[in-house]
Motif scaffolding. Structure first.
Motif, PDB file in Angstrom:
ATOM      1  N   ALA A 150       0.820  -1.211   0.000  1.00 48.89           N
ATOM      2  CA  ALA A 150       0.000   0.000   0.000  1.00 48.89           C
ATOM      3  C   ALA A 150       0.855   1.264   0.000  1.00 48.89           C
ATOM      4  O   ALA A 150       0.533   2.236  -0.689  1.00 48.89           O
ATOM      5  CB  ALA A 150      -0.931   0.000   1.219  1.00 48.89           C
ATOM      6  N   ILE A 151       1.947   1.248   0.766  1.00 45.71           N
ATOM      7  CA  ILE A 151       2.808   2.436   0.849  1.00 45.71           C
ATOM      8  C   ILE A 151       3.427   2.727  -0.516  1.00 45.71           C
ATOM      9  O   ILE A 151       3.434   3.869  -0.991  1.00 45.71           O
ATOM     10  CB  ILE A 151       3.908   2.248   1.903  1.00 45.71           C
ATOM     11  CG1 ILE A 151       3.302   1.863   3.264  1.00 45.71           C
ATOM     12  CG2 ILE A 151       4.741   3.520   2.020  1.00 45.71           C
ATOM     13  CD1 ILE A 151       2.296   2.844   3.808  1.00 45.71           C
ATOM     14  N   GLU A 152       3.954   1.684  -1.156  1.00 45.08           N
ATOM     15  CA  GLU A 152       4.603   1.862  -2.456  1.00 45.08           C
ATOM     16  C   GLU A 152       3.606   2.332  -3.515  1.00 45.08           C
ATOM     17  O   GLU A 152       3.891   3.229  -4.314  1.00 45.08           O
ATOM     18  CB  GLU A 152       5.253   0.549  -2.898  1.00 45.08           C
ATOM     19  CG  GLU A 152       6.381   0.070  -1.995  1.00 45.08           C
ATOM     20  CD  GLU A 152       7.499   1.093  -1.890  1.00 45.08           C
ATOM     21  OE1 GLU A 152       7.816   1.745  -2.906  1.00 45.08           O
ATOM     22  OE2 GLU A 152       8.053   1.256  -0.781  1.00 45.08           O
ATOM     23  N   VAL A 153       2.426   1.722  -3.500  1.00 42.79           N
ATOM     24  CA  VAL A 153       1.414   2.081  -4.497  1.00 42.79           C
ATOM     25  C   VAL A 153       0.912   3.508  -4.260  1.00 42.79           C
ATOM     26  O   VAL A 153       0.682   4.260  -5.211  1.00 42.79           O
ATOM     27  CB  VAL A 153       0.244   1.071  -4.458  1.00 42.79           C
ATOM     28  CG1 VAL A 153      -0.883   1.516  -5.381  1.00 42.79           C
ATOM     29  CG2 VAL A 153       0.731  -0.317  -4.868  1.00 42.79           C
ATOM     30  N   TYR A 154       0.768   3.885  -3.000  1.00 45.79           N
ATOM     31  CA  TYR A 154       0.319   5.259  -2.719  1.00 45.79           C
ATOM     32  C   TYR A 154       1.345   6.265  -3.230  1.00 45.79           C
ATOM     33  O   TYR A 154       0.975   7.298  -3.805  1.00 45.79           O
ATOM     34  CB  TYR A 154       0.089   5.462  -1.220  1.00 45.79           C
ATOM     35  CG  TYR A 154      -0.547   6.802  -0.909  1.00 45.79           C
ATOM     36  CD1 TYR A 154      -1.918   6.925  -0.773  1.00 45.79           C
ATOM     37  CD2 TYR A 154       0.233   7.956  -0.799  1.00 45.79           C
ATOM     38  CE1 TYR A 154      -2.520   8.150  -0.524  1.00 45.79           C
ATOM     39  CE2 TYR A 154      -0.348   9.186  -0.555  1.00 45.79           C
ATOM     40  CZ  TYR A 154      -1.722   9.278  -0.412  1.00 45.79           C
ATOM     41  OH  TYR A 154      -2.291  10.506  -0.183  1.00 45.79           O
ATOM     42  N   ARG A 155       2.619   5.974  -3.028  1.00 40.51           N
ATOM     43  CA  ARG A 155       3.666   6.887  -3.512  1.00 40.51           C
ATOM     44  C   ARG A 155       3.554   7.104  -5.014  1.00 40.51           C
ATOM     45  O   ARG A 155       3.776   8.203  -5.516  1.00 40.51           O
ATOM     46  CB  ARG A 155       5.048   6.316  -3.174  1.00 40.51           C
ATOM     47  CG  ARG A 155       5.421   6.363  -1.699  1.00 40.51           C
ATOM     48  CD  ARG A 155       6.855   5.926  -1.492  1.00 40.51           C
ATOM     49  NE  ARG A 155       7.197   5.879  -0.080  1.00 40.51           N
ATOM     50  CZ  ARG A 155       7.673   4.807   0.546  1.00 40.51           C
ATOM     51  NH1 ARG A 155       7.872   3.690  -0.130  1.00 40.51           N
ATOM     52  NH2 ARG A 155       7.965   4.862   1.841  1.00 40.51           N
ATOM     53  N   GLN A 156       3.214   6.052  -5.736  1.00 40.76           N
ATOM     54  CA  GLN A 156       3.131   6.144  -7.195  1.00 40.76           C
ATOM     55  C   GLN A 156       1.907   6.922  -7.665  1.00 40.76           C
ATOM     56  O   GLN A 156       1.983   7.706  -8.611  1.00 40.76           O
ATOM     57  CB  GLN A 156       3.087   4.734  -7.799  1.00 40.76           C
ATOM     58  CG  GLN A 156       4.349   3.911  -7.584  1.00 40.76           C
ATOM     59  CD  GLN A 156       4.169   2.474  -8.036  1.00 40.76           C
ATOM     60  OE1 GLN A 156       3.346   2.189  -8.909  1.00 40.76           O
ATOM     61  NE2 GLN A 156       4.920   1.570  -7.432  1.00 40.76           N
ATOM     62  N   HIS A 157       0.769   6.724  -7.004  1.00 43.51           N
ATOM     63  CA  HIS A 157      -0.497   7.253  -7.525  1.00 43.51           C
ATOM     64  C   HIS A 157      -1.055   8.435  -6.730  1.00 43.51           C
ATOM     65  O   HIS A 157      -1.809   9.230  -7.286  1.00 43.51           O
ATOM     66  CB  HIS A 157      -1.536   6.131  -7.568  1.00 43.51           C
ATOM     67  CG  HIS A 157      -1.186   5.026  -8.513  1.00 43.51           C
ATOM     68  ND1 HIS A 157      -1.489   5.071  -9.858  1.00 43.51           N
ATOM     69  CD2 HIS A 157      -0.531   3.852  -8.302  1.00 43.51           C
ATOM     70  CE1 HIS A 157      -1.054   3.963 -10.438  1.00 43.51           C
ATOM     71  NE2 HIS A 157      -0.466   3.198  -9.519  1.00 43.51           N
ATOM     72  N   GLN A 158      -0.722   8.522  -5.439  1.00 46.28           N
ATOM     73  CA  GLN A 158      -1.214   9.593  -4.572  1.00 46.28           C
ATOM     74  C   GLN A 158      -2.692   9.906  -4.829  1.00 46.28           C
ATOM     75  O   GLN A 158      -3.049  11.002  -5.271  1.00 46.28           O
ATOM     76  CB  GLN A 158      -0.346  10.843  -4.739  1.00 46.28           C
ATOM     77  CG  GLN A 158       1.103  10.544  -4.428  1.00 46.28           C
ATOM     78  CD  GLN A 158       1.860  11.716  -3.835  1.00 46.28           C
ATOM     79  OE1 GLN A 158       1.298  12.721  -3.433  1.00 46.28           O
ATOM     80  NE2 GLN A 158       3.172  11.572  -3.776  1.00 46.28           N
ATOM     81  N   PRO A 159      -3.559   8.945  -4.538  1.00 48.87           N
ATOM     82  CA  PRO A 159      -4.992   9.102  -4.790  1.00 48.87           C
ATOM     83  C   PRO A 159      -5.633  10.094  -3.816  1.00 48.87           C
ATOM     84  O   PRO A 159      -5.014  10.521  -2.835  1.00 48.87           O
ATOM     85  CB  PRO A 159      -5.537   7.687  -4.562  1.00 48.87           C
ATOM     86  CG  PRO A 159      -4.591   7.118  -3.546  1.00 48.87           C
ATOM     87  CD  PRO A 159      -3.237   7.652  -3.922  1.00 48.87           C
ATOM     88  N   ASP A 160      -6.890  10.417  -4.095  1.00 47.20           N
ATOM     89  CA  ASP A 160      -7.627  11.339  -3.225  1.00 47.20           C
ATOM     90  C   ASP A 160      -8.106  10.654  -1.953  1.00 47.20           C
ATOM     91  O   ASP A 160      -8.109  11.252  -0.878  1.00 47.20           O
ATOM     92  CB  ASP A 160      -8.842  11.905  -3.967  1.00 47.20           C
ATOM     93  CG  ASP A 160      -8.445  12.675  -5.211  1.00 47.20           C
ATOM     94  OD1 ASP A 160      -7.535  13.513  -5.113  1.00 47.20           O
ATOM     95  OD2 ASP A 160      -9.037  12.437  -6.277  1.00 47.20           O
ATOM     96  N   VAL A 161      -8.541   9.402  -2.077  1.00 52.13           N
ATOM     97  CA  VAL A 161      -9.083   8.655  -0.944  1.00 52.13           C
ATOM     98  C   VAL A 161      -8.543   7.227  -0.978  1.00 52.13           C
ATOM     99  O   VAL A 161      -8.512   6.592  -2.032  1.00 52.13           O
ATOM    100  CB  VAL A 161     -10.628   8.615  -0.981  1.00 52.13           C
ATOM    101  CG1 VAL A 161     -11.171   7.748   0.164  1.00 52.13           C
ATOM    102  CG2 VAL A 161     -11.210  10.020  -0.901  1.00 52.13           C
ATOM    103  N   VAL A 162      -8.112   6.740   0.181  1.00 48.95           N
ATOM    104  CA  VAL A 162      -7.674   5.351   0.326  1.00 48.95           C
ATOM    105  C   VAL A 162      -8.738   4.599   1.115  1.00 48.95           C
ATOM    106  O   VAL A 162      -9.112   5.016   2.219  1.00 48.95           O
ATOM    107  CB  VAL A 162      -6.329   5.257   1.066  1.00 48.95           C
ATOM    108  CG1 VAL A 162      -5.929   3.791   1.257  1.00 48.95           C
ATOM    109  CG2 VAL A 162      -5.249   6.018   0.328  1.00 48.95           C
ATOM    110  N   ILE A 163      -9.231   3.494   0.554  1.00 48.80           N
ATOM    111  CA  ILE A 163     -10.153   2.617   1.276  1.00 48.80           C
ATOM    112  C   ILE A 163      -9.335   1.424   1.751  1.00 48.80           C
ATOM    113  O   ILE A 163      -8.746   0.715   0.942  1.00 48.80           O
ATOM    114  CB  ILE A 163     -11.310   2.160   0.388  1.00 48.80           C
ATOM    115  CG1 ILE A 163     -12.117   3.371  -0.085  1.00 48.80           C
ATOM    116  CG2 ILE A 163     -12.212   1.190   1.142  1.00 48.80           C
ATOM    117  CD1 ILE A 163     -13.268   3.022  -1.007  1.00 48.80           C
ATOM    118  N   LEU A 164      -9.306   1.211   3.062  1.00 40.13           N
ATOM    119  CA  LEU A 164      -8.319   0.299   3.624  1.00 40.13           C
ATOM    120  C   LEU A 164      -8.937  -0.614   4.672  1.00 40.13           C
ATOM    121  O   LEU A 164      -9.721  -0.165   5.518  1.00 40.13           O
ATOM    122  CB  LEU A 164      -7.190   1.146   4.227  1.00 40.13           C
ATOM    123  CG  LEU A 164      -6.063   0.494   4.999  1.00 40.13           C
ATOM    124  CD1 LEU A 164      -4.759   1.247   4.721  1.00 40.13           C
ATOM    125  CD2 LEU A 164      -6.329   0.551   6.504  1.00 40.13           C
TER     126      LEU A 164
END
Length: 212
Positions: A47-61
């Motif tokens: 999740a951390i790596e993918v967030y760095r790449q895409h920086q979405p508006d909302v994360v559902i976790l």
């Protein structure tokens, strides 16, 4: 790129170790005209790596995942990306877990059995900067917090909410002002706030008191 006629869609990232859950969420979200799934991850590390790449508006976790659980993942995201907005979607809604998730920096908590319309509404609210905590979850949190405040402290907090000074509270409760000050100090400490105004806001938000 967006315009007044075509505003940018809410970019959503899904983090859950169950593929079928991600598939179902993707289908529902991508069918909305104002949002789309732009990234997915199956565990906390990814999740951390993918967030760095895409920086979405909302994360559902999800909270319970392999390698790094949801609460730890929220903490890492918050430290690295202060403005991250996380909606916890989980079957597990115990008071301790919900409280820990919110303290870690989650913007909201919602159960996996929640109606789809409510979930989609929660995504929109969190994107707009609101916090989303279902009423039943809020009541559980409030009951945990309330149990930490004595009956007298609850009375004092309610009177603070009515705008009374320490002297006026003392008169209303038939105690000396110095005793009221002790109660106020204890209330601030237990609620984790810095002043009387924040204590009132915290009390209202958590359902402990109501403003007239």
């Amino acid at each position: 790129m967006s315009s007044d006629n075509h505003p940018a869609k809410i970019r959503v990232m899904l983090v859950d170790d169950h593929l079928i859950v991600r598939m179902g969420l993707s289908f529902a979200i991508n069918n909305q005209p104002d949002m789309q799934v732009v990234a997915q991850a199956e565990d906390g590390h990814e999740a951390i790596e993918v967030y760095r790449q895409h920086q979405p508006d909302v994360v559902i976790l999800d909270l319970r995942m392999p390698k790094r659980n949801g609460i730890e993942t929220i903490g890492v995201l918050r430290r690295e990306f202060g403005a991250v907005r996380v909606l916890v979607l989980s079957n597990y809604g115990s008071g301790d877990e919900v409280s820990a998730a919110l303290q870690a920096g989650a913007s909201g908590f919602i159960g996996k059995d929640t109606a789809l319309a409510e979930l989609l509404d929660a995504i929109r609210k969190i994107r707009a900067g609101d916090q989303v905590v279902p009423s039943e979850v809020a009541r559980r949190l409030a009951s945990r917090i309330t149990s930490h405040l004595s009956t007298r402290e609850l009375e004092v907090l309610a009177l603070i909410g009515r705008g009374l000074s320490n002297k006026e509270i003392g008169a209303a409760l038939n105690v000396v002002e110095s005793t009221v000050k002790v109660h106020v100090t204890n209330i601030l400490s237990k609620l984790g706030v810095a002043d009387r105004t924040q204590a009132v806001l915290a009390g209202v938000k958590r359902g402990i008191i109501q403003l007239e």
